[in-house]
Design a protein around this motif. Structure first.
Motif, PDB file in Angstrom:
ATOM      1  N   HIS A 211       9.582  -2.926  -7.653  1.00 40.20           N
ATOM      2  CA  HIS A 211      10.395  -2.411  -6.548  1.00 40.20           C
ATOM      3  C   HIS A 211      10.984  -3.591  -5.806  1.00 40.20           C
ATOM      4  O   HIS A 211      10.474  -4.707  -5.901  1.00 40.20           O
TER       5      HIS A 211
ATOM      6  N   ARG B 184       0.835  -1.206   0.000  1.00 43.12           N
ATOM      7  CA  ARG B 184       0.000   0.000   0.000  1.00 43.12           C
ATOM      8  C   ARG B 184       0.863   1.247   0.000  1.00 43.12           C
ATOM      9  O   ARG B 184       0.644   2.172  -0.767  1.00 43.12           O
ATOM     10  N   LEU B 185       1.884   1.224   0.852  1.00 41.03           N
ATOM     11  CA  LEU B 185       2.800   2.355   0.949  1.00 41.03           C
ATOM     12  C   LEU B 185       3.496   2.601  -0.388  1.00 41.03           C
ATOM     13  O   LEU B 185       3.615   3.739  -0.845  1.00 41.03           O
ATOM     14  N   MET B 186       3.938   1.514  -1.052  1.00 38.01           N
ATOM     15  CA  MET B 186       4.616   1.647  -2.343  1.00 38.01           C
ATOM     16  C   MET B 186       3.684   2.280  -3.371  1.00 38.01           C
ATOM     17  O   MET B 186       4.102   3.103  -4.179  1.00 38.01           O
ATOM     18  N   ARG B 187       2.396   1.890  -3.342  1.00 36.43           N
ATOM     19  CA  ARG B 187       1.447   2.461  -4.308  1.00 36.43           C
ATOM     20  C   ARG B 187       1.259   3.952  -4.048  1.00 36.43           C
ATOM     21  O   ARG B 187       1.221   4.754  -4.974  1.00 36.43           O
ATOM     22  N   VAL B 188       1.159   4.328  -2.774  1.00 40.57           N
ATOM     23  CA  VAL B 188       0.962   5.741  -2.424  1.00 40.57           C
ATOM     24  C   VAL B 188       2.177   6.558  -2.858  1.00 40.57           C
ATOM     25  O   VAL B 188       2.050   7.596  -3.507  1.00 40.57           O
ATOM     26  N   ILE B 189       3.379   6.074  -2.522  1.00 37.67           N
ATOM     27  CA  ILE B 189       4.601   6.787  -2.907  1.00 37.67           C
ATOM     28  C   ILE B 189       4.703   6.854  -4.422  1.00 37.67           C
ATOM     29  O   ILE B 189       5.075   7.877  -5.000  1.00 37.67           O
ATOM     30  N   GLY B 190       4.317   5.751  -5.078  1.00 37.46           N
ATOM     31  CA  GLY B 190       4.424   5.663  -6.528  1.00 37.46           C
ATOM     32  C   GLY B 190       3.625   6.725  -7.258  1.00 37.46           C
ATOM     33  O   GLY B 190       3.996   7.152  -8.353  1.00 37.46           O
ATOM     34  N   GLU B 191       2.515   7.158  -6.627  1.00 40.65           N
ATOM     35  CA  GLU B 191       1.689   8.186  -7.279  1.00 40.65           C
ATOM     36  C   GLU B 191       2.447   9.492  -7.471  1.00 40.65           C
ATOM     37  O   GLU B 191       2.137  10.272  -8.353  1.00 40.65           O
ATOM     38  N   ASP B 192       3.452   9.738  -6.625  1.00 38.44           N
ATOM     39  CA  ASP B 192       4.227  10.978  -6.715  1.00 38.44           C
ATOM     40  C   ASP B 192       5.514  10.805  -7.516  1.00 38.44           C
ATOM     41  O   ASP B 192       6.272  11.759  -7.682  1.00 38.44           O
ATOM     42  N   ILE B 193       5.778   9.592  -7.987  1.00 41.34           N
ATOM     43  CA  ILE B 193       7.024   9.349  -8.714  1.00 41.34           C
ATOM     44  C   ILE B 193       6.733   9.415 -10.202  1.00 41.34           C
ATOM     45  O   ILE B 193       5.816   8.748 -10.683  1.00 41.34           O
TER      46      ILE B 193
END
Ligand code: ZN
Ligand code: ZN
Ligand code: ZN
Length: 144
Positions: free
Chosen positions: A127, A111-120
């Motif tokens: 990953h 979940r965290l990776m998806r959230v961070i991914g939105e800003d990348i």
């Protein structure tokens, strides 16, 4: 809560399912891998199989990596190491003392990776996460 993974798939069956022939050197390498200490190097495999050429070992490890049967690990000391994979998407713990490799899945991490991914910027295609640890056995060995 992380899920620890312990069962192992039948590697030769996976390869045959994907249309790869199970040649004698491949079978020999896979047999060795099943007995290998986790976090092995290509050199470790070569030592166990003096009759199999280095190129064949590297090609086979690459093939097994591409089919998701083994994982390549980023270690702090830089030497590429491999471990048998138990599941498609997962992350690793690696003991910095003995090299023991663990695998885990954690929905929170994904979940965290998806959230961070939105800003990348760009399309994220994957990953990898390794946790470097002192494993329970190594902690237990310490003089008290
Ligand atoms: Zn793995
Ligand atoms: Zn350890
Ligand atoms: Zn992940």
């Amino acid at each position: 809560m992380a899920t620890l993974l312990t069962s192992r798939p039948d590697i030769i069956a996976i390869l045959e399912d994907r249309g790869y022939r199970s040649t004698a050197p491949r079978r020999a390498i896979i047999r060795i891998l099943e007995d290998m200490h986790e976090g092995f190097t290509a050199e470790d495999v070569g030592r166990e199989l003096p009759g199999v050429g280095r190129a064949t070992i590297f090609r086979t490890l690459k093939l097994l990596m591409e089919t998701g049967v083994i994982c390549r690990l980023n270690l702090m000391d830089g030497a590429p190491r491999y471990s048998l994979s138990r599941i498609e998407h997962h992350h690793h713990t690696v003991c910095v003392e003995c090299g023991k490799v663990g695998e885990f899945r954690a929905a929170t991490v994904e979940r965290l990776m998806r959230v961070i991914g939105e800003d990348i910027p760009g399309d994220i295609v994957g990953h990898r996460i390794e946790f470097y640890v002192n494993c329970d056995e190594c902690i237990g060995d310490e003089p008290s």
